[in-house]
Write a protein that holds these residues in place. Structure first.
Motif, PDB file in Angstrom:
ATOM      1  N   TRP A 191       1.813   7.101 -12.170  1.00 30.80           N
ATOM      2  CA  TRP A 191       0.470   6.825 -12.712  1.00 30.80           C
ATOM      3  C   TRP A 191      -0.197   8.107 -13.172  1.00 30.80           C
ATOM      4  O   TRP A 191      -0.850   8.133 -14.203  1.00 30.80           O
ATOM      5  CB  TRP A 191      -0.384   6.066 -11.677  1.00 30.80           C
ATOM      6  CG  TRP A 191      -0.098   4.598 -11.756  1.00 30.80           C
ATOM      7  CD1 TRP A 191       1.083   3.991 -11.449  1.00 30.80           C
ATOM      8  CD2 TRP A 191      -0.976   3.573 -12.225  1.00 30.80           C
ATOM      9  NE1 TRP A 191       0.984   2.643 -11.683  1.00 30.80           N
ATOM     10  CE2 TRP A 191      -0.267   2.356 -12.154  1.00 30.80           C
ATOM     11  CE3 TRP A 191      -2.295   3.562 -12.668  1.00 30.80           C
ATOM     12  CZ2 TRP A 191      -0.818   1.145 -12.531  1.00 30.80           C
ATOM     13  CZ3 TRP A 191      -2.857   2.343 -13.043  1.00 30.80           C
ATOM     14  CH2 TRP A 191      -2.119   1.161 -12.977  1.00 30.80           C
ATOM     15  N   PHE A 197      -3.159  -7.322  -7.620  1.00 30.26           N
ATOM     16  CA  PHE A 197      -2.218  -6.550  -6.823  1.00 30.26           C
ATOM     17  C   PHE A 197      -2.454  -6.708  -5.323  1.00 30.26           C
ATOM     18  O   PHE A 197      -1.694  -6.167  -4.515  1.00 30.26           O
ATOM     19  CB  PHE A 197      -2.291  -5.064  -7.214  1.00 30.26           C
ATOM     20  CG  PHE A 197      -1.797  -4.827  -8.612  1.00 30.26           C
ATOM     21  CD1 PHE A 197      -0.439  -4.751  -8.884  1.00 30.26           C
ATOM     22  CD2 PHE A 197      -2.686  -4.718  -9.674  1.00 30.26           C
ATOM     23  CE1 PHE A 197       0.027  -4.556 -10.174  1.00 30.26           C
ATOM     24  CE2 PHE A 197      -2.229  -4.524 -10.965  1.00 30.26           C
ATOM     25  CZ  PHE A 197      -0.877  -4.446 -11.218  1.00 30.26           C
ATOM     26  N   PHE A 198      -3.504  -7.428  -4.936  1.00 28.49           N
ATOM     27  CA  PHE A 198      -3.766  -7.605  -3.510  1.00 28.49           C
ATOM     28  C   PHE A 198      -2.857  -8.712  -2.976  1.00 28.49           C
ATOM     29  O   PHE A 198      -2.720  -9.761  -3.599  1.00 28.49           O
ATOM     30  CB  PHE A 198      -5.232  -7.984  -3.255  1.00 28.49           C
ATOM     31  CG  PHE A 198      -6.243  -7.025  -3.874  1.00 28.49           C
ATOM     32  CD1 PHE A 198      -5.889  -5.721  -4.182  1.00 28.49           C
ATOM     33  CD2 PHE A 198      -7.533  -7.445  -4.137  1.00 28.49           C
ATOM     34  CE1 PHE A 198      -6.808  -4.848  -4.753  1.00 28.49           C
ATOM     35  CE2 PHE A 198      -8.464  -6.578  -4.695  1.00 28.49           C
ATOM     36  CZ  PHE A 198      -8.099  -5.279  -5.010  1.00 28.49           C
ATOM     37  N   THR A 248      -5.371   3.745  -2.275  1.00 29.69           N
ATOM     38  CA  THR A 248      -4.495   4.878  -2.606  1.00 29.69           C
ATOM     39  C   THR A 248      -5.286   6.186  -2.573  1.00 29.69           C
ATOM     40  O   THR A 248      -6.122   6.444  -3.453  1.00 29.69           O
ATOM     41  CB  THR A 248      -3.824   4.660  -3.983  1.00 29.69           C
ATOM     42  OG1 THR A 248      -3.163   3.402  -3.959  1.00 29.69           O
ATOM     43  CG2 THR A 248      -2.812   5.740  -4.299  1.00 29.69           C
ATOM     44  N   ILE A 279       0.850  -1.203   0.000  1.00 32.05           N
ATOM     45  CA  ILE A 279       0.000   0.000   0.000  1.00 32.05           C
ATOM     46  C   ILE A 279       0.885   1.252   0.000  1.00 32.05           C
ATOM     47  O   ILE A 279       0.614   2.208  -0.725  1.00 32.05           O
ATOM     48  CB  ILE A 279      -1.005  -0.043   1.182  1.00 32.05           C
ATOM     49  CG1 ILE A 279      -2.046  -1.152   0.907  1.00 32.05           C
ATOM     50  CG2 ILE A 279      -1.697   1.302   1.381  1.00 32.05           C
ATOM     51  CD1 ILE A 279      -3.050  -1.418   2.008  1.00 32.05           C
ATOM     52  N   PHE A 294      -5.461   8.639  -5.628  1.00 30.36           N
ATOM     53  CA  PHE A 294      -6.341   8.241  -6.744  1.00 30.36           C
ATOM     54  C   PHE A 294      -7.793   8.618  -6.407  1.00 30.36           C
ATOM     55  O   PHE A 294      -8.543   9.091  -7.253  1.00 30.36           O
ATOM     56  CB  PHE A 294      -6.272   6.734  -7.000  1.00 30.36           C
ATOM     57  CG  PHE A 294      -4.960   6.246  -7.571  1.00 30.36           C
ATOM     58  CD1 PHE A 294      -4.104   7.096  -8.254  1.00 30.36           C
ATOM     59  CD2 PHE A 294      -4.582   4.905  -7.446  1.00 30.36           C
ATOM     60  CE1 PHE A 294      -2.896   6.644  -8.789  1.00 30.36           C
ATOM     61  CE2 PHE A 294      -3.379   4.444  -7.973  1.00 30.36           C
ATOM     62  CZ  PHE A 294      -2.533   5.309  -8.639  1.00 30.36           C
ATOM     63  N   LEU A 303     -13.657   1.099  -4.187  1.00 28.44           N
ATOM     64  CA  LEU A 303     -12.805   0.888  -3.009  1.00 28.44           C
ATOM     65  C   LEU A 303     -11.354   0.816  -3.476  1.00 28.44           C
ATOM     66  O   LEU A 303     -11.032   0.050  -4.395  1.00 28.44           O
ATOM     67  CB  LEU A 303     -13.229  -0.437  -2.350  1.00 28.44           C
ATOM     68  CG  LEU A 303     -12.357  -1.026  -1.249  1.00 28.44           C
ATOM     69  CD1 LEU A 303     -12.315  -0.138  -0.022  1.00 28.44           C
ATOM     70  CD2 LEU A 303     -12.888  -2.403  -0.841  1.00 28.44           C
ATOM     71  N   ASP A 304     -10.488   1.609  -2.852  1.00 28.02           N
ATOM     72  CA  ASP A 304      -9.070   1.588  -3.229  1.00 28.02           C
ATOM     73  C   ASP A 304      -8.236   2.009  -2.030  1.00 28.02           C
ATOM     74  O   ASP A 304      -8.706   2.736  -1.154  1.00 28.02           O
ATOM     75  CB  ASP A 304      -8.812   2.533  -4.416  1.00 28.02           C
ATOM     76  CG  ASP A 304      -7.540   2.176  -5.162  1.00 28.02           C
ATOM     77  OD1 ASP A 304      -7.627   1.517  -6.224  1.00 28.02           O
ATOM     78  OD2 ASP A 304      -6.437   2.526  -4.680  1.00 28.02           O
ATOM     79  N   ARG A 312     -11.195  -4.189 -12.530  1.00 26.51           N
ATOM     80  CA  ARG A 312     -10.345  -4.138 -13.743  1.00 26.51           C
ATOM     81  C   ARG A 312      -8.909  -3.982 -13.265  1.00 26.51           C
ATOM     82  O   ARG A 312      -8.536  -2.955 -12.703  1.00 26.51           O
ATOM     83  CB  ARG A 312     -10.762  -2.928 -14.597  1.00 26.51           C
ATOM     84  CG  ARG A 312      -9.943  -2.783 -15.870  1.00 26.51           C
ATOM     85  CD  ARG A 312     -10.361  -1.572 -16.688  1.00 26.51           C
ATOM     86  NE  ARG A 312      -9.763  -0.339 -16.206  1.00 26.51           N
ATOM     87  CZ  ARG A 312     -10.018   0.866 -16.730  1.00 26.51           C
ATOM     88  NH1 ARG A 312     -10.865   0.994 -17.726  1.00 26.51           N
ATOM     89  NH2 ARG A 312      -9.422   1.956 -16.241  1.00 26.51           N
TER      90      ARG A 312
HETATM   91  C1  LIG Z   1      -3.468  -1.583 -11.723  1.00 26.54           C
HETATM   92  S1  LIG Z   1      -4.392  -0.510 -10.716  1.00 26.54           S
HETATM   93  C2  LIG Z   1      -5.993  -0.640 -11.442  1.00 26.54           C
HETATM   94  C3  LIG Z   1      -6.842   0.559 -11.181  1.00 26.54           C
HETATM   95  C4  LIG Z   1      -8.198   0.595 -11.908  1.00 26.54           C
HETATM   96  N1  LIG Z   1      -9.046  -0.525 -11.558  1.00 26.54           N
HETATM   97  C5  LIG Z   1      -8.005   0.666 -13.393  1.00 26.54           C
HETATM   98  O1  LIG Z   1      -8.273  -0.317 -14.090  1.00 26.54           O
HETATM   99  O2  LIG Z   1      -7.572   1.729 -13.891  1.00 26.54           O
HETATM  100  C6  LIG Z   1      -4.540  -1.414  -9.216  1.00 26.54           C
HETATM  101  C7  LIG Z   1      -5.258  -0.626  -8.133  1.00 26.54           C
HETATM  102  O3  LIG Z   1      -5.397  -1.469  -6.988  1.00 26.54           O
HETATM  103  C8  LIG Z   1      -5.223  -0.673  -5.834  1.00 26.54           C
HETATM  104  N2  LIG Z   1      -4.860  -1.586  -4.741  1.00 26.54           N
HETATM  105  C9  LIG Z   1      -3.724  -2.291  -4.575  1.00 26.54           C
HETATM  106  N3  LIG Z   1      -3.782  -3.032  -3.459  1.00 26.54           N
HETATM  107  C10 LIG Z   1      -5.009  -2.796  -2.898  1.00 26.54           C
HETATM  108  C11 LIG Z   1      -5.667  -3.260  -1.715  1.00 26.54           C
HETATM  109  N4  LIG Z   1      -5.092  -4.139  -0.898  1.00 26.54           N
HETATM  110  N5  LIG Z   1      -6.923  -2.817  -1.470  1.00 26.54           N
HETATM  111  C12 LIG Z   1      -7.518  -1.931  -2.297  1.00 26.54           C
HETATM  112  N6  LIG Z   1      -6.932  -1.441  -3.412  1.00 26.54           N
HETATM  113  C13 LIG Z   1      -5.697  -1.873  -3.715  1.00 26.54           C
HETATM  114  C14 LIG Z   1      -4.166   0.332  -6.218  1.00 26.54           C
HETATM  115  O4  LIG Z   1      -4.191   1.491  -5.415  1.00 26.54           O
HETATM  116  C15 LIG Z   1      -4.541   0.624  -7.673  1.00 26.54           C
HETATM  117  O5  LIG Z   1      -5.418   1.711  -7.756  1.00 26.54           O
END
Ligand SMILES: C[S@@+](CC[C@H](N)C(=O)[O-])C[C@H]1O[C@@H](n2cnc3c(N)ncnc32)[C@H](O)[C@@H]1O
Length: 284
Positions: free
Chosen positions: A19, A126-127, A79, A8, A82, A76-77, A121
């Motif tokens: 980004w 990334f989780f 960051t 995170i 963003f 839900l995010d 998407r």
């Molecule tokens: C590759 S980006 C995709 C963003 C968006 N869905 C898109 O398609 O443009 C991955 C997103 O996952 C978020 N993210 C990563 N780990 C996360 C977590 N544990 N919980 C919530 N969001 C998370 C990041 O902040 C980032 O905005």
């Protein structure tokens, strides 16, 4: 601090400026796939939708229009930067049915049996603990509700990322085990068998769609921008960043080599390379 806190922080501290600079490419490429996926995912007026890892929330605004005033969308995010942009753009769009919340998709307390759709998407891979996040998604879906995900297939199927990575690895070492990373990574859900096993472990027995989608995507509006993009973002960006001093030293030669490799993909309005995703839908 556990690993997920590290991931995170990586998003909040390292990736945000990059980004923001390349949003038109990153979101633009995402949109190429997600616009095609709407026909399969069939999100309907009145649906309640949760978008996990929603980033700037572009898909939330699109789905806010699809579900209409009788439905709702929560993005839900983890960051904050963003979500500030997402909130501003939602206000500009005047979409009262779209909201955003800061949180970790694995642990965020969600209402049970509430959503018709949990969507993502390019988020879930990334989780840190994907199954944990999918379990949370399963809990919050209504019985019969659907999980809809768009994930990258392998890096070999995605020259839009793989070409520059191969070039970087000709000159620099791969990132070490302790590299600061943004999570399991873009290709963590590339393997169908693994994905089906993870879905099953999270409670999704009924996978109703597993479809390959191929499309050309723009990795730079010019050759120079494509090189900057690959030097700063994605698998090649990680190699250059983690190589630190050596990365800086070798930068001129890496750039030249990338230019030579990408030149043949240049068109009048930018550099275009093949990409490939899975559209996955599973019912609770
Ligand atoms: C590759 S980006 C995709 C963003 C968006 N869905 C898109 O398609 O443009 C991955 C997103 O996952 C978020 N993210 C990563 N780990 C996360 C977590 N544990 N919980 C919530 N969001 C998370 C990041 O902040 C980032 O905005």
């Amino acid at each position: 601090m556990n690993n997920n806190d590290d991931f995170i922080s990586c998003w909040n501290e390292i990736l945000v400026p990059k980004w923001n600079r390349f949003r038109h490419l990153l979101s633009g490429n995402g949109a190429v796939h997600s616009r095609m996926a709407y026909a399969d995912f069939q999100i309907r007026p009145g649906d309640k939708v949760l978008d996990i890892g929603c980033g700037y929330g572009e898909t939330c605004l699109e789905m806010g229009r699809l579900v209409g005033p009788g439905g709702e969308v929560l993005g839900l995010d983890c960051t904050e930067a963003f979500l500030e942009i997402a909130n501003r753009e939602r206000d500009e769009a005047g979409l009262d049915n779209v909201k955003f919340v800061l949180g970790d998709a694995q642990t965020y307390e969600l209402p049970a049996n509430y959503y018709d759709v949990v969507y993502s998407r390019f988020g879930v891979m990334f989780f840190q603990n994907i199954v944990y996040a999918l379990k949370n998604a399963h809990k919050t879906l209504k019985p019969g509700g659907k999980l809809c995900m768009i994930v990258w297939r392998t890096i070999r199927d995605n020259p839009c990322w793989g070409l520059a990575k191969d070039v970087a690895l000709k000159h620099l070492p791969p990132p070490g085990e302790n590299a600061q990373t943004c999570g399991p990574g873009p290709f963590a859900l590339a393997d169908e068998e693994t994905d089906r096993a993870m879905l099953k472990a999270a409670g999704f027995e009924n996978v109703v769609l597993f479809k390959r989608n191929d499309a050309e995507v723009c990795i730079g509006t010019s050759l120079e921008e494509a090189i900057d993009f690959q030097i700063l973002v994605g698998p090649s960006g990680e190699i250059v960043r983690e190589a630190a001093e050596l990365g800086r030293e070798k930068l001129p030669v890496v750039r030249e080599d990338m230019k030579a490799s990408m030149k043949k993909y240049e068109k009048a309005d930018g550099v275009y390379l093949p990409s490939s995703t899975w559209f996955i839908m599973a019912r609770k």
